[in-house]
Scaffold this active site. Sequence first.
Site, PDB file in Angstrom:
ATOM      1  CD1 TRP A 110      -2.232  -2.248   1.523  1.00  0.00           C
ATOM      2  CD2 TRP A 110      -2.996  -1.043  -0.207  1.00  0.00           C
ATOM      3  NE1 TRP A 110      -3.252  -2.960   0.928  1.00  0.00           N
ATOM      4  CE2 TRP A 110      -3.740  -2.250  -0.126  1.00  0.00           C
ATOM      5  CE3 TRP A 110      -3.303  -0.143  -1.224  1.00  0.00           C
ATOM      6  CZ2 TRP A 110      -4.757  -2.559  -1.031  1.00  0.00           C
ATOM      7  CZ3 TRP A 110      -4.310  -0.454  -2.123  1.00  0.00           C
ATOM      8  CH2 TRP A 110      -5.031  -1.646  -2.028  1.00  0.00           C
ATOM      9  CG  ASP A 133      -3.102   4.383   3.892  1.00  0.00           C
ATOM     10  OD1 ASP A 133      -4.172   4.280   4.521  1.00  0.00           O
ATOM     11  OD2 ASP A 133      -2.842   3.699   2.867  1.00  0.00           O
ATOM     12  CE  LYS A 146      -8.530  -1.627   4.410  1.00  0.00           C
ATOM     13  NZ  LYS A 146      -8.691  -2.828   3.681  1.00  0.00           N
TER      14      LYS A 146
HETATM   15  N1  PMP Z   1      -4.293   1.714   2.005  1.00  0.00           N
HETATM   16  C1  PMP Z   1      -4.392   0.595   2.727  1.00  0.00           C
HETATM   17  C2  PMP Z   1      -3.479   0.394   3.892  1.00  0.00           C
HETATM   18  C3  PMP Z   1      -5.339  -0.376   2.389  1.00  0.00           C
HETATM   19  O1  PMP Z   1      -5.432  -1.500   3.089  1.00  0.00           O
HETATM   20  C4  PMP Z   1      -6.196  -0.144   1.275  1.00  0.00           C
HETATM   21  C5  PMP Z   1      -7.265  -1.126   0.859  1.00  0.00           C
HETATM   22  N2  PMP Z   1      -7.165  -2.390   1.288  1.00  0.00           N
HETATM   23  C6  PMP Z   1      -6.038   1.027   0.556  1.00  0.00           C
HETATM   24  C7  PMP Z   1      -5.087   1.938   0.955  1.00  0.00           C
HETATM   25  C8  PMP Z   1      -6.887   1.318  -0.655  1.00  0.00           C
HETATM   26  O2  PMP Z   1      -8.175   1.599  -0.219  1.00  0.00           O
HETATM   27  P1  PMP Z   1      -9.375   1.888  -1.231  1.00  0.00           P
HETATM   28  O3  PMP Z   1      -9.709   0.594  -1.864  1.00  0.00           O
HETATM   29  O4  PMP Z   1     -10.436   2.421  -0.316  1.00  0.00           O
HETATM   30  O5  PMP Z   1      -8.927   2.883  -2.197  1.00  0.00           O
END
Ligand code: PMP
Length: 357
Positions: free
Chosen positions: A102, A171, A195
Site C-alpha cells: 500500500w 495512511d 475496515k
Molecule cells: N491503504 C491501505 C493500507 C489499504 O489497506 C487499502 C485497501 N485495502 C487502501 C489503501 C486502498 O483503499 P481503497 O480501496 O479504499 O482505495
Amino acid sequence: MARVYNFNAGPAVLPLEVLEEARDQFVEYKSSGMSLMESSHRGKEYDAVHSEALANYRKLFNCSDDYAICFIAGGASMQFAMIPLNLLGAGQTADYVNSGAWASKAAKEAQLIGKVNIAANTGKDIPTKVPAARDLKLTKGAAYVHITSNETISGAQWKTFPKTESPLVADMSSDILSRPFEIGQFALVYAGAQKNLGPSGIALVVMRKDLAERAPANLPTILKYKTFIEENSLYNTPPCFSIYIMMLVSRWLLKNGLENIHRRNREKAAKIYAAIDAGFYKGTAVPECRSDMNITFRLPSEALEEQFVKEASKQGLKGLKGHRSVGGIRASVYNALPPEGVDALVCFMRDFARQNG
Ligand code: PMP
C-alpha cells in the site's frame, strides 16, 4: 440468521448493532416517510446525521480546532492522489516510506505529480516489517513525510510513529481508531472506511487546516481539501448513506471507548499469535512489527493452506485466505470482530495443527 465470523481484510465486519440499527431505519428513517437514501442531503434528517458524524469523529480523535474532519468519496486510493495534488508544490520533494504494497501504491501516485524520495524501503522484506525510525533518510524541507501505519497485506504495523520535522501524513486505512494516538503528531491522517469505519468507497480525512492553503489555484474544486473544509464536506452531494453508517460506527466507538477497544484488540491478536508460535504455523511479520489488525502466517505447504481455508470456511470462519499477491493465511481482526470469533479461530488452528502436523 447465521452470521459467520468474518475475517475479511476489507470490506470487513461491522458491529452487529450498527447493522441492526441501519436495518430498522432502512425503509423509513425516523418517521420521515422515506429512507435516508431518498432524503435531501440538505434536509434536517441528513443534516443531523452529518453533524453528529463530524462531531463524534472530532471527539474520537480528540482534535483541536486547528484540525478538520472531512468525508471524501473515492476511498484511500483517492487520497493517494489528493495528498500530492494538494501538498506537493512544484520543486518540492515528498518523502515516502515504503513498507509494503500500500505504501508503494501511495508513492507511485505521488511520483505522477512531483518529486518523491523513498525514505526507506522494507516493502519486499520477508519476514515483513516496517522500517525503524532511525533508518529513515528524510529530505530537509520535505513537503511532507508519508507512512502507512499498518500494511494490510503483509501484516506489519508501526507501533510508535516516527518524529519528523516535515509534516507527517499517515495512511491509517487498516488500523484507524483501533488504538488511541495523539493526533498532534500528524499533519494529516486518512483511512478508507471499509475496515474499521463503515462501507467502502469513502475516506475519512483528519487534517491540519493550514495545509489546505498549499493547493495550487488551478486544482479542480472537488479535489481541493480547502473545499471540503470550507463546505463541511457538503460541497457536492456526499455519500450520505455511507456517512450515516460511519456515524453509527462512531457512536459504537464512543460507547465502547478507544482504550477498551485497544485492549480488546491486543488480547484478540495475542491469542492468535500465541497459536502461531505454538508451532506448525509460521508468522509472516517480524515479532516487533506484528499487526494487531491483519495477522499473517504460513503453513508448511500451499496445499495445507488451501485445506486450512476450506475447512475453516466450513466451520463459519470466513475470509482467511491471504492476499492473492502473497498467499498464505491472513486473519483480519478489526475492531468489530468479536472475541468469540478469535476463540473459534484459535480452537480451529489447534485442531488443524494436531491433525495435520
Ligand atoms: N491503504 C491501505 C493500507 C489499504 O489497506 C487499502 C485497501 N485495502 C487502501 C489503501 C486502498 O483503499 P481503497 O480501496 O479504499 O482505495
